[in-house]
Design a protein around this motif. Structure first.
Motif, PDB file in Angstrom:
ATOM      1  N   MET A  88       1.007  -1.243   0.043  1.00  0.00           N
ATOM      2  CA  MET A  88      -0.135  -0.005  -0.086  1.00  0.00           C
ATOM      3  C   MET A  88       0.857   1.148   0.134  1.00  0.00           C
ATOM      4  N   LYS A  89       0.663   2.085  -0.878  1.00  0.00           N
ATOM      5  CA  LYS A  89       1.188   3.576  -0.962  1.00  0.00           C
ATOM      6  C   LYS A  89       0.410   4.502  -0.552  1.00  0.00           C
ATOM      7  N   ILE A  90       0.962   5.369   0.528  1.00  0.00           N
ATOM      8  CA  ILE A  90       0.061   6.717   1.036  1.00  0.00           C
ATOM      9  C   ILE A  90       0.796   7.707   0.147  1.00  0.00           C
ATOM     10  N   VAL A  91      -0.139   8.562  -0.207  1.00  0.00           N
ATOM     11  CA  VAL A  91       0.259   9.864  -0.816  1.00  0.00           C
ATOM     12  C   VAL A  91      -0.630  11.142   0.036  1.00  0.00           C
ATOM     13  N   PHE A  92      -0.147  12.149  -0.247  1.00  0.00           N
ATOM     14  CA  PHE A  92      -1.017  13.357   0.290  1.00  0.00           C
ATOM     15  C   PHE A  92      -1.340  14.123  -0.763  1.00  0.00           C
ATOM     16  N   ALA A  93      -2.753  14.318  -0.573  1.00  0.00           N
ATOM     17  CA  ALA A  93      -3.310  15.192  -1.768  1.00  0.00           C
ATOM     18  C   ALA A  93      -2.978  16.597  -1.498  1.00  0.00           C
ATOM     19  N   SER A  94      -3.134  17.342  -2.713  1.00  0.00           N
ATOM     20  CA  SER A  94      -2.949  18.752  -2.625  1.00  0.00           C
ATOM     21  C   SER A  94      -4.110  19.318  -2.017  1.00  0.00           C
ATOM     22  N   ILE A  95      -3.886  20.499  -1.463  1.00  0.00           N
ATOM     23  CA  ILE A  95      -5.050  21.301  -0.901  1.00  0.00           C
ATOM     24  C   ILE A  95      -5.382  22.666  -1.744  1.00  0.00           C
ATOM     25  N   PRO A  96      -6.590  23.204  -1.439  1.00  0.00           N
ATOM     26  CA  PRO A  96      -7.281  24.109  -2.126  1.00  0.00           C
ATOM     27  C   PRO A  96      -6.169  25.496  -2.182  1.00  0.00           C
ATOM     28  N   SER A  97      -5.439  25.606  -1.038  1.00  0.00           N
ATOM     29  CA  SER A  97      -4.504  26.950  -0.868  1.00  0.00           C
ATOM     30  C   SER A  97      -3.362  26.736  -1.940  1.00  0.00           C
ATOM     31  N   GLN A  98      -3.081  25.522  -2.136  1.00  0.00           N
ATOM     32  CA  GLN A  98      -1.999  25.367  -2.980  1.00  0.00           C
ATOM     33  C   GLN A  98      -2.630  25.471  -4.654  1.00  0.00           C
ATOM     34  N   GLU A  99      -3.832  25.002  -4.713  1.00  0.00           N
ATOM     35  CA  GLU A  99      -4.377  25.282  -6.110  1.00  0.00           C
ATOM     36  C   GLU A  99      -4.711  26.971  -6.320  1.00  0.00           C
ATOM     37  N   HIS A 100      -4.693  27.657  -5.206  1.00  0.00           N
ATOM     38  CA  HIS A 100      -4.942  29.065  -5.315  1.00  0.00           C
ATOM     39  C   HIS A 100      -3.688  29.612  -5.444  1.00  0.00           C
ATOM     40  N   GLU A 101      -2.699  29.209  -4.708  1.00  0.00           N
ATOM     41  CA  GLU A 101      -1.190  29.788  -5.117  1.00  0.00           C
ATOM     42  C   GLU A 101      -0.643  29.844  -6.536  1.00  0.00           C
ATOM     43  N   ILE A 102      -0.982  28.266  -7.147  1.00  0.00           N
ATOM     44  CA  ILE A 102      -0.528  27.935  -8.421  1.00  0.00           C
ATOM     45  C   ILE A 102      -1.189  29.258  -9.147  1.00  0.00           C
ATOM     46  N   SER A 103      -2.590  29.096  -9.166  1.00  0.00           N
ATOM     47  CA  SER A 103      -3.296  30.190  -9.854  1.00  0.00           C
ATOM     48  C   SER A 103      -2.686  31.550  -9.938  1.00  0.00           C
ATOM     49  N   GLU A 104      -2.368  32.011  -8.779  1.00  0.00           N
ATOM     50  CA  GLU A 104      -1.940  33.412  -8.506  1.00  0.00           C
ATOM     51  C   GLU A 104      -0.686  33.578  -8.988  1.00  0.00           C
ATOM     52  N   LEU A 105       0.326  32.448  -9.138  1.00  0.00           N
ATOM     53  CA  LEU A 105       1.490  32.529  -9.995  1.00  0.00           C
ATOM     54  C   LEU A 105       1.459  32.797 -11.289  1.00  0.00           C
ATOM     55  N   VAL A 106       0.584  32.075 -12.028  1.00  0.00           N
ATOM     56  CA  VAL A 106       0.014  31.997 -13.295  1.00  0.00           C
ATOM     57  C   VAL A 106      -0.331  33.323 -13.585  1.00  0.00           C
ATOM     58  N   ARG A 107      -1.142  33.831 -12.829  1.00  0.00           N
ATOM     59  CA  ARG A 107      -1.640  35.265 -12.979  1.00  0.00           C
ATOM     60  C   ARG A 107      -0.610  36.404 -13.011  1.00  0.00           C
ATOM     61  N   HIS A 108       0.349  36.097 -12.132  1.00  0.00           N
ATOM     62  CA  HIS A 108       1.676  37.088 -12.043  1.00  0.00           C
ATOM     63  C   HIS A 108       2.323  37.051 -13.486  1.00  0.00           C
ATOM     64  N   ILE A 109       2.556  35.831 -13.991  1.00  0.00           N
ATOM     65  CA  ILE A 109       3.271  35.575 -15.098  1.00  0.00           C
ATOM     66  C   ILE A 109       2.606  36.365 -16.154  1.00  0.00           C
ATOM     67  N   TYR A 110       1.288  36.345 -16.343  1.00  0.00           N
ATOM     68  CA  TYR A 110       0.464  36.860 -17.364  1.00  0.00           C
ATOM     69  C   TYR A 110       0.346  38.696 -17.086  1.00  0.00           C
ATOM     70  N   SER A 111       0.245  38.834 -15.787  1.00  0.00           N
ATOM     71  CA  SER A 111       0.209  40.275 -15.804  1.00  0.00           C
ATOM     72  C   SER A 111       1.497  41.193 -15.546  1.00  0.00           C
ATOM     73  N   ASN A 112       2.407  40.495 -15.093  1.00  0.00           N
ATOM     74  CA  ASN A 112       3.814  41.003 -14.820  1.00  0.00           C
ATOM     75  C   ASN A 112       4.967  40.636 -15.782  1.00  0.00           C
ATOM     76  N   ILE A 113       5.112  39.267 -16.320  1.00  0.00           N
ATOM     77  CA  ILE A 113       6.079  39.130 -16.970  1.00  0.00           C
ATOM     78  C   ILE A 113       5.770  39.254 -18.621  1.00  0.00           C
ATOM     79  N   PHE A 114       4.802  38.494 -18.909  1.00  0.00           N
ATOM     80  CA  PHE A 114       4.347  38.717 -20.311  1.00  0.00           C
ATOM     81  C   PHE A 114       4.281  39.953 -21.122  1.00  0.00           C
TER      82      PHE A 114
END
Length: 132
Positions: A1-27
């Motif tokens: 049996m293998k135990i994995v830890f699921a991602s959490i909503p705050s991580q999903e939010h952080e990923i979305s914020e990083l992508v938004r940062h790339i689109y609004s500040n880098i691109f």
């Protein structure tokens, strides 16, 4: 049996914020608004509900966040040069492996560095807001 830890909503939010940062500040530094619209149409760094189901483990979510932060740090560097090429490529490849489409080489950003420094873009975050 293998135990994995699921991602959490705050991580999903952080990923979305990083992508938004790339689109609004880098691109906007490197691309015109029309080119950024084309990147959106091509689903560059596209995160949807299905994407977050695909990166369901804690480890994968942290890898995505780390790769995005590293790419942001490189592209925001004031003395951007070829010495960052291997690091950029490794993190870009990691994003692709984890399901995020990021079809760039560092050379593309080296050529365009600060070309649009004083141009306006509809994608950049407003410097201030007017409340009426």
């Amino acid at each position: 049996m293998k135990i994995v830890f699921a991602s959490i909503p705050s991580q999903e939010h952080e990923i979305s914020e990083l992508v938004r940062h790339i689109y609004s500040n880098i691109f906007p530094i490197y691309f015109t608004d029309n080119e950024i619209q084309e990147l959106e149409r091509l689903k560059v760094l596209h995160t949807s509900g299905q994407y977050f189901k695909d990166i369901s483990t804690l480890k994968e979510a942290f890898q995505v966040m780390t790769s995005l932060r590293t790419i942001i740090s490189i592209l925001e560097c004031t003395d951007l040069n070829e010495s960052y090429s291997n690091l950029f490529t490794r993190n870009s490849t990691n994003l692709s492996r984890l399901g995020l489409f990021f079809p760039f080489e560092l050379e593309q950003f080296l050529e365009g560095k600060n070309i649009k420094k004083y141009m306006f873009s509809g994608y950049t975050k407003a410097a201030n807001e007017l409340l009426i």
